[in-house]
Design a protein around this motif. Structure first.
Motif, PDB file in Angstrom:
ATOM      1  N   ARG A 180       0.839  -1.199   0.000  1.00 35.18           N
ATOM      2  CA  ARG A 180       0.000   0.000   0.000  1.00 35.18           C
ATOM      3  C   ARG A 180       0.877   1.254   0.000  1.00 35.18           C
ATOM      4  O   ARG A 180       0.589   2.233  -0.681  1.00 35.18           O
ATOM      5  N   LYS A 181       1.956   1.185   0.773  1.00 33.88           N
ATOM      6  CA  LYS A 181       2.846   2.338   0.887  1.00 33.88           C
ATOM      7  C   LYS A 181       3.439   2.710  -0.484  1.00 33.88           C
ATOM      8  O   LYS A 181       3.413   3.876  -0.882  1.00 33.88           O
ATOM      9  N   PHE A 182       3.943   1.697  -1.205  1.00 41.49           N
ATOM     10  CA  PHE A 182       4.518   1.965  -2.523  1.00 41.49           C
ATOM     11  C   PHE A 182       3.442   2.529  -3.452  1.00 41.49           C
ATOM     12  O   PHE A 182       3.678   3.470  -4.212  1.00 41.49           O
ATOM     13  N   THR A 183       2.250   1.957  -3.347  1.00 43.16           N
ATOM     14  CA  THR A 183       1.143   2.414  -4.194  1.00 43.16           C
ATOM     15  C   THR A 183       0.844   3.892  -3.917  1.00 43.16           C
ATOM     16  O   THR A 183       0.745   4.699  -4.845  1.00 43.16           O
ATOM     17  N   ASP A 184       0.711   4.237  -2.638  1.00 43.02           N
ATOM     18  CA  ASP A 184       0.356   5.614  -2.279  1.00 43.02           C
ATOM     19  C   ASP A 184       1.487   6.602  -2.576  1.00 43.02           C
ATOM     20  O   ASP A 184       1.244   7.723  -3.020  1.00 43.02           O
ATOM     21  N   ASN A 185       2.729   6.156  -2.301  1.00 39.46           N
ATOM     22  CA  ASN A 185       3.853   7.098  -2.432  1.00 39.46           C
ATOM     23  C   ASN A 185       4.411   7.207  -3.833  1.00 39.46           C
ATOM     24  O   ASN A 185       4.973   8.238  -4.198  1.00 39.46           O
ATOM     25  N   ARG A 186       4.287   6.125  -4.614  1.00 41.55           N
ATOM     26  CA  ARG A 186       4.958   6.131  -5.916  1.00 41.55           C
ATOM     27  C   ARG A 186       4.000   6.053  -7.106  1.00 41.55           C
ATOM     28  O   ARG A 186       4.223   6.733  -8.104  1.00 41.55           O
ATOM     29  N   ILE A 187       2.964   5.213  -7.014  1.00 39.43           N
ATOM     30  CA  ILE A 187       2.104   5.064  -8.200  1.00 39.43           C
ATOM     31  C   ILE A 187       1.049   6.174  -8.240  1.00 39.43           C
ATOM     32  O   ILE A 187       0.860   6.819  -9.274  1.00 39.43           O
ATOM     33  N   ALA A 188       0.397   6.402  -7.094  1.00 39.26           N
ATOM     34  CA  ALA A 188      -0.690   7.396  -7.075  1.00 39.26           C
ATOM     35  C   ALA A 188      -0.240   8.782  -7.575  1.00 39.26           C
ATOM     36  O   ALA A 188      -0.951   9.408  -8.376  1.00 39.26           O
ATOM     37  N   PRO A 189       0.946   9.301  -7.159  1.00 41.16           N
ATOM     38  CA  PRO A 189       1.347  10.625  -7.655  1.00 41.16           C
ATOM     39  C   PRO A 189       1.595  10.658  -9.165  1.00 41.16           C
ATOM     40  O   PRO A 189       1.627  11.725  -9.760  1.00 41.16           O
TER      41      PRO A 189
END
Ligand code: B1M
Length: 213
Positions: A180-189
């Motif tokens: 979730r962290k990678f998703t929120d920090n890297r993919i979402a932006p």
């Protein structure tokens, strides 16, 4: 060996001798998803561990994958199916450079059993293929799967490429290399629309249901 141990062993050993009758036995007390998420996944995790330890070669891991696929195919007709009209169209793909598709195909089964129209683009799907399919299919969401560490990075690139051509439908992402962290920090932006991380196929269904309601 107990039934659970035998089921895990079919995957670890890559053998189908006795598999179907043991799956039928397990179905008397467990649901198809309990069997997949329990002993079969435990077997796959053991395969991953042995492979990491150089105790298995790729050809043997492929045999294990075949057992997992045959098991899922046998269990599929026993899974709950919702009797609904289409809740929406979702494109599914394993990202560029990645051939792992057992998890993605499980997501396909669960979503299609629950009223979603799925366009499964398969494995090693480039951003260009995804964009072309989005233009043709006009999906309500896109689901990306990836198991390799490099696939997490590929998801960022894919999100950027989709954004660059104005695609902003919800992006559902999952696979062992992600968090979730990678998703929120890297993919979402890197993406204009919502980006949602699913830890497993059932979680993916929950998210899809939230999006479609
Ligand atoms: Co590969 N492999 N593999 N492999 N393989 C892993 C992933 C690895 C962790 C094994 C290890 O070293 N311990 C490792 C990755 C290392 C890393 O990058 N961190 C690895 C490696 C290194 C490789 C190769 C590079 C090996 C080589 O050639 N030297 C190579 C890569 C090829 C490539 O992709 N370019 C490779 C090849 C293969 C096989 C072809 C032999 C085979 C895949 C066959 C196939 O898929 N058709 C294979 C397998 C079977 C595995 C392991 C053992 C099992 C994966 C699996 O199917 N799990 C795996 C180790 C492991 O995961 N324990 C490993 C069962 C499946 C149901 O789970 O896909 O995680 P999973 O899906 C889960 C969730 O992640 C989630 O839901 C599912 C559960 O409900 N989920 C989503 C997945 N996608 C989702 C999408 C969603 C939502 C949820 O929404 C869209």
């Amino acid at each position: 060996l107990s039934l659970e141990e035998r089921l895990a062993n079919y995957v670890v050993e890559g053998t189908k001798d006795g598999l179907i009758s043991d799956l039928d036995l397990a179905l008397k007390t467990s649901s198809p998803l309990e069997i997949i998420n329990g002993p079969l996944m435990a077997g796959m995790d053991e395969v991953g561990r042995l492979f990491n330890d150089n105790q298995l070669i790729v050809a043997e891991v492929l045999q294990s994958a075949e057992v997992m696929k045959a098991s899922v195919a046998h269990l599929e007709p026993y899974m709950d199916k919702a009797d609904t009209t289409s809740k929406g169209k979702i494109i599914l793909a394993t990202v560029k450079g990645d051939v792992h598709d057992i998890g993605k195909n499980l997501v396909e089964i669960i979503l299609s059993n629950n009223g979603y129209n799925i366009v499964n683009l398969g494995i090693k799907v480039t951003p260009e293929q995804l964009i072309a399919s989005c233009r043709e299919e006009k999906p309500d969401a896109i689901g990306l799967s990836g198991l390799l560490v490099k696939s997490a990075q590929q998801m960022v690139i894919t999100a950027q490429d989709l954004q660059a051509v104005g695609i902003d439908v919800p992006l559902l992402v999952g696979g062992a290399a992600l968090s979730r962290k990678f998703t929120d920090n890297r993919i979402a932006p890197a993406y204009a629309g919502p980006v949602l991380y699913a830890k497993d196929a059932m979680h993916g269904l929950d998210i899809a249901n939230q999006l479609s309601s």
